[in-house]
Design an enzyme around this catalytic site. Structure first.
Site, mmCIF file in Angstrom:
data_model
loop_
_atom_site.group_PDB
_atom_site.id
_atom_site.type_symbol
_atom_site.label_atom_id
_atom_site.label_comp_id
_atom_site.label_asym_id
_atom_site.label_seq_id
_atom_site.Cartn_x
_atom_site.Cartn_y
_atom_site.Cartn_z
ATOM 1 N N TRP A 55 0.856 -1.175 0.000
ATOM 2 C CA TRP A 55 0.000 0.000 0.000
ATOM 3 C C TRP A 55 0.899 1.234 0.000
ATOM 4 C CZ3 TRP A 55 -0.248 4.047 3.582
ATOM 5 C CH2 TRP A 55 -1.154 5.052 3.212
ATOM 6 N N GLU A 73 -2.968 -2.970 -2.613
ATOM 7 C CA GLU A 73 -4.137 -2.409 -1.915
ATOM 8 C C GLU A 73 -4.481 -1.015 -2.418
ATOM 9 O OE1 GLU A 73 -3.487 -1.964 2.300
ATOM 10 O OE2 GLU A 73 -5.534 -1.301 2.684
ATOM 11 N N LYS A 116 -7.150 2.459 -2.750
ATOM 12 C CA LYS A 116 -7.787 3.334 -1.769
ATOM 13 C C LYS A 116 -8.483 4.481 -2.479
ATOM 14 C CE LYS A 116 -6.424 5.758 2.474
ATOM 15 N NZ LYS A 116 -5.432 5.832 3.541
ATOM 16 N N ASP A 134 -9.754 -3.251 1.425
ATOM 17 C CA ASP A 134 -9.821 -2.707 2.788
ATOM 18 C C ASP A 134 -11.213 -2.106 2.984
ATOM 19 O OD1 ASP A 134 -9.734 -0.658 4.888
ATOM 20 O OD2 ASP A 134 -7.566 -1.008 4.946
ATOM 21 N N HIS A 143 -11.871 1.689 2.578
ATOM 22 C CA HIS A 143 -11.294 2.394 1.432
ATOM 23 C C HIS A 143 -12.269 2.710 0.305
ATOM 24 C CE1 HIS A 143 -6.801 1.441 2.362
ATOM 25 N NE2 HIS A 143 -7.446 1.997 3.366
ATOM 26 N N HIS A 170 -8.443 -6.402 4.312
ATOM 27 C CA HIS A 170 -8.129 -5.590 5.480
ATOM 28 C C HIS A 170 -9.460 -5.267 6.122
ATOM 29 C CE1 HIS A 170 -3.780 -3.953 4.964
ATOM 30 N NE2 HIS A 170 -3.839 -5.244 5.251
ATOM 31 N N ASP A 225 -12.278 6.892 6.493
ATOM 32 C CA ASP A 225 -11.416 5.725 6.713
ATOM 33 C C ASP A 225 -10.761 5.814 8.091
ATOM 34 O OD1 ASP A 225 -9.829 3.482 6.272
ATOM 35 O OD2 ASP A 225 -8.278 4.611 5.214
ATOM 36 N N ASP A 273 -10.590 3.699 10.616
ATOM 37 C CA ASP A 273 -9.966 2.512 11.205
ATOM 38 C C ASP A 273 -10.336 2.284 12.659
ATOM 39 O OD1 ASP A 273 -8.275 1.392 8.981
ATOM 40 O OD2 ASP A 273 -7.483 3.422 9.005
ATOM 41 N N ASP A 292 -7.131 -4.511 9.965
ATOM 42 C CA ASP A 292 -6.435 -3.239 9.791
ATOM 43 C C ASP A 292 -7.218 -2.126 10.480
ATOM 44 O OD1 ASP A 292 -4.893 -1.112 9.042
ATOM 45 O OD2 ASP A 292 -5.414 -1.167 6.913
HETATM 46 C C1 RNT Z 1 -3.887 2.650 4.655
HETATM 47 C C2 RNT Z 1 -3.983 1.208 4.394
HETATM 48 C C3 RNT Z 1 -2.855 0.372 4.923
HETATM 49 C C4 RNT Z 1 -2.422 0.753 6.319
HETATM 50 C C5 RNT Z 1 -1.437 -0.204 6.961
HETATM 51 C C6 RNT Z 1 -0.793 0.374 8.165
HETATM 52 O O1 RNT Z 1 -5.020 3.337 4.334
HETATM 53 O O2 RNT Z 1 -5.203 0.717 4.867
HETATM 54 O O3 RNT Z 1 -3.196 -0.957 4.844
HETATM 55 O O4 RNT Z 1 -3.513 0.894 7.169
HETATM 56 O O5 RNT Z 1 -0.531 -0.616 6.030
HETATM 57 ZN ZN ZN Z 2 -5.467 -1.407 4.791
#
Ligand code: RNT
Ligand code: ZN
Length: 421
Positions: free
Chosen positions: A187, A228, A230, A261, A264, A288, A296, A298, A328
């Protein structure tokens, strides 16, 4: 831990109830044991790592200042050990390149090697954990411009290509040592805060960089490459070089993994719906699993409708071998070990709920156009005694049942975390 009678009895009752719907709870438990979840190291220290080369950037943000975060690799391993003691089943651990151990030496990202992860590999081997890996394309002076693999400067671009290759080799060394392939996930933060005039050049650069990075052939027995995409990041609101279309096309034409993810996408878009779509075109995927709240963000994963849908897609589609489940999220506002445990236990619970569906019955109803039965059955399932099956699963895996896990986490906080200053 002795199997408590009450838990055993509740399980037997639950088993009988599920049997009436044609669901075999013993089989569900057996299948659940075989599905690993990859815990992400970065929840343990707010994506800090041990390089201390710079602040967290790349559009990533961890909020909260809860005391006791891990400051060294030893502390992080001890904290992860504590989390695993509270999570049923055998799982994996995902590292980032910034978690290397250099023993005081100054080693740049393009020089990192398996030897810098030797202690992590030994630790994982002893515990029979698989490892997953991530090159770190952020928190570094050469990423400060906001561009890495798509950089227009050939020197910087090459530096990051070298980092990517170095990390794939580390992934392979981990996979080889542990007898299970490491998923190495790429990523990058690259993008612009404001509207660019040239969206094309950085993407062409990224494609070239990825081709160079993936050129060294590595046996898939040891390492699996993932990319990955986004939608946007903080400070990169207008343009993300590594968009979903970009990476889906890339992964499909290169026969590598794409990483989805959950945070994302656009807020009303659901990652769960993408799983069986992309699996038509790529061999395997990495997830993720995260929880976006308005952006986003998390947040710690909870047993939400979307989490349940993700698990249902994996189970209903028969995909456990093709979908690598990684977590994640990063929340620095609560006990970080508890965050790991809550998120991971929820992921496993969601898988269990999906395994407890009378899927043939549901499928048949749908295929026959009996949508009334489909809806009625799905709603009935929501109040079936899955909790009793979950408690039993925890018991046979020798981990605390119910809130007892939190008591242990609080004990550890008192004994260990609170002493960290
Ligand atoms: C960032 C991505 C990525 C990170 C990690 C720390 O938006 O989701 O995967 O969260 O690599
Ligand atoms: Zn991620």
């Amino acid at each position: 831990m002795a199997k408590s009678n009450a838990i055993e009895q509740a399980y037997q009752l639950a088993k009988a109830s599920y049997a009436k719907l044609g669901v075999d709870t013993d089989k569900a438990i057996e299948n659940l044991k075989g599905i690993p979840v990859s815990l992400h190291c970065w929840q343990g220290d707010d994506v800090g790592g041990f390089e201390h080369a710079g602040q967290l950037d790349g559009g990533l943000a961890v909020t909260g200042n809860y005391p006791g975060k891990a400051r060294t690799a030893e502390e992080l391993r001890a904290d992860a050990d504590q989390a695993y003691r509270l999570i049923p089943g055998n799982h994996r651990f995902a590292l980032h390149a910034i978690y290397a151990e250099f023993d005081g030496k100054k080693i740049d990202r393009n020089e990192v090697g398996p030897e810098h992860f030797a202690r992590w590999i030994d630790w994982a081997k002893e515990r029979k954990l698989g490892l997953d890996f991530n090159p770190t394309f952020f928190s570094h002076p050469k990423a400060a411009s906001g561009f890495t693999l798509s950089h227009r400067d050939e020197g910087i671009r090459k530096f990051w290509v070298e980092h990517g290759i170095a990390c794939r080799k580390i992934g392979a060394a981990m996979g080889k040592a542990l007898g299970s392939p490491t998923v190495t996930n790429v990523w990058i933060p690259d993008g612009y805060k404001d509207i660019p005039v040239d969206r094309k050049t950085p993407r062409e650069n990224l494609k070239r960089s990825l081709d160079e990075m993936f050129a060294p052939k590595i046996d898939k027995k040891y390492n699996l490459d993932a990319v990955e995409g986004k939608l946007f990041g903080i400070g990169q609101e207008s343009y993300t070089v590594g968009s979903h279309e970009f990476y889906l096309g890339y992964a499909a034409t290169r026969n590598i993994l794409v990483c989805l993810d959950a945070g994302h996408y656009h807020p009303t878009e659901e990652m769960s719906d993408k799983i069986c779509s992309v699996l038509n075109f790529v061999p395997e995927i990495l997830l993720h699993v995260s929880r976006p709240v308005r952006w986003d963000s998390d947040h710690v994963v909870i047993l939400s409708d979307e989490l349940r849908a993700i698990a249902q897609e994996i189970i209903r589609g028969g995909y456990p071998k093709r979908v690598h489940i990684g977590l994640d999220f990063f929340d620095g506002s609560i006990n970080r070990i508890a965050a790991w445990v809550i998120g991971t236990r929820c992921m496993i619970k969601a898988l269990l709920l999906a395994l407890l569906e009378p899927i043939e019955d549901l499928r048949k109803a749908e295929a026959e156009g009996n949508l009334t039965r489909r809806l009625a059955l799905l709603e009935e399932l929501k109040t079936m005694p899955a909790g009793a099956v979950w408690d039993y699963y925890c018991t046979i895996n020798d981990v605390p049942v119910g809130m007892a896990w939190l008591d242990e986490a609080v004990q550890y906080e008192k004994k260990v975390l609170s002493k960290r200053g």
